[in-house]
Design an enzyme around this catalytic site. Structure first.
Site, PDB file in Angstrom:
ATOM      1  N   ASP A   1      32.861  35.043  36.511  1.00 20.46           N
ATOM      2  CA  ASP A   1      33.979  34.283  37.074  1.00 20.46           C
ATOM      3  C   ASP A   1      33.459  32.898  37.474  1.00 20.46           C
ATOM      4  OD1 ASP A   1      36.396  33.546  38.180  1.00 20.46           O
ATOM      5  OD2 ASP A   1      36.245  34.837  39.931  1.00 20.46           O
TER       6      ASP A   1
ATOM      7  N   LYS B   1      35.760  34.854  32.164  1.00 21.58           N
ATOM      8  CA  LYS B   1      37.000  34.089  32.347  1.00 21.58           C
ATOM      9  C   LYS B   1      36.820  32.691  31.781  1.00 21.58           C
ATOM     10  CE  LYS B   1      38.596  36.519  36.415  1.00 21.58           C
ATOM     11  NZ  LYS B   1      39.066  36.461  37.795  1.00 21.58           N
TER      12      LYS B   1
ATOM     13  N   PHE C   1      43.400  37.714  37.596  1.00 21.90           N
ATOM     14  CA  PHE C   1      42.664  38.753  38.298  1.00 21.90           C
ATOM     15  C   PHE C   1      42.893  40.107  37.636  1.00 21.90           C
ATOM     16  CE2 PHE C   1      41.095  41.541  41.527  1.00 21.90           C
ATOM     17  CZ  PHE C   1      39.952  40.865  41.929  1.00 21.90           C
TER      18      PHE C   1
ATOM     19  N   ASP D   1      37.418  46.123  40.587  1.00 23.26           N
ATOM     20  CA  ASP D   1      38.264  46.498  41.727  1.00 23.26           C
ATOM     21  C   ASP D   1      39.063  45.331  42.280  1.00 23.26           C
ATOM     22  OD1 ASP D   1      35.901  45.136  42.862  1.00 23.26           O
ATOM     23  OD2 ASP D   1      36.757  45.723  44.791  1.00 23.26           O
TER      24      ASP D   1
END
Ligand code: IMP
Ligand code: MG
Length: 184
Positions: free
Chosen positions: A105, A133, A154, A161
Site C-alpha cells: 500500500d 495498489k 480497501f 482484515d
C-alpha cells in the site's frame, strides 16, 4: 445465519483465480531459485493464508520464519510508523531471503522490514506480495513477485482484515466504504 458477504461491495478475486495465480508465482520462484535453499519471511498476520498456499506450491528446500509488525491499528490508514513486535530478528545471514506480505500500500511496512533484515546480512533479498495498489507510495518498494495489481480501494479476505475481521474469507473483495470507520 451470520453472513459477511453483504459487507462487500464486490468480489475481486475468487479462490480459484487466486490459487491459479499462486501456481504461476510458485513455478517462477522454484525456477529462479533452482538449486538453492530459500528462506521465506512471512509478515504476519495478513500474509498467513497466502503464505500457506504459496509455500506448498514451491518445489525447493525451504525454511520459514515469521515477522510480526504493526502499522495499522484497526484503521484503514497506515500511520507510517512500523513497530516490530519481536526482539530477535530471524537468522538470515548468508541466506536467500524472500519476504512475503499480503499487500503493498504505502510501502512503509515492506521498506522497513527490508531495511531491518538487510542489517542481518542475507545473501539476497526479494519481495513477494499478493496484491499491490496502483498509487503513489510514501516509500518506494519493488515487488519481485506480484499476484495482482488493484485500484486504490480497501480490500479484505484471504488473510486481509479490516479491524481483524474478514481474514477467513476464501476470496478477496472490496469492503463497502460505508462500513469503514462506522464502528460496525
Ligand atoms: P503499507 O505499509 O501501507 O504498505 O501497508 C501494509 C499493511 O497495511 C499491509 O500488510 C496490510 O496489513 C495493511 N493494508 C494495506 N492496505 C490494505 C487493504 O486494502 N486491506 C487490508 N489491509 C491493508
Ligand atoms: Mg492488516
Amino acid at each position: 445465519m451470520f453472513s459477511v458477504q453483504g459487507d462487500l461491495e464486490r468480489i475481486l478475486f475468487h479462490e480459484t483465480t487466486i490459487l491459479s495465480r499462486l501456481d504461476e508465482i510458485a513455478a517462477q520462484i522454484s525456477k529462479d531459485y533452482a538449486e538453492k535453499e530459500l528462506t521465506v519471511i512471512a509478515v504476519l498476520n495478513g500474509s498467513l493464508v497466502f503464505m500457506a498456499d504459496l509455500m506448498r506450491r514451491i518445489q525447493l528446500p525451504l525454511r520459514l520464519d515469521c515477522l510480526s509488525v504493526a502499522s495499522y491499528h484497526g484503521k484503514t490508514q497506515a500511520s507510517g510508523e512500523v513497530v516490530f513486535k519481536q526482539i530477535a530478528l530471524p537468522d538470515v545471514q548468508d541466506r536467500h531471503v524472500l519476504i512475503l506480505d499480503d499487500i503493498l500500500d504505502s510501502g512503509n511496512t515492506l521498506a522497513a522490514i527490508r531495511e531491518k533484515l538487510e542489517t542481518a546480512r542475507p545473501r539476497t533479498t526479494k519481495v513477494c506480495v499478493l496484491l499491490s495498489k496502483k498509487k503513489q507510495r510514501a516509500r518506494r518498494v519493488d515487488a519481485d513477485y506480484l499476484g495482482f495489481e488493484i485500484e486504490d480501494e480497501f480490500v479484505v479476505g484471504y488473510g486481509l482484515d479490516y479491524d481483524e475481521r474478514y481474514r477467513n474469507l476464501p476470496y478477496i473483495g472490496v469492503l463497502r466504504p460505508d462500513l469503514i470507520g462506522s464502528g460496525k
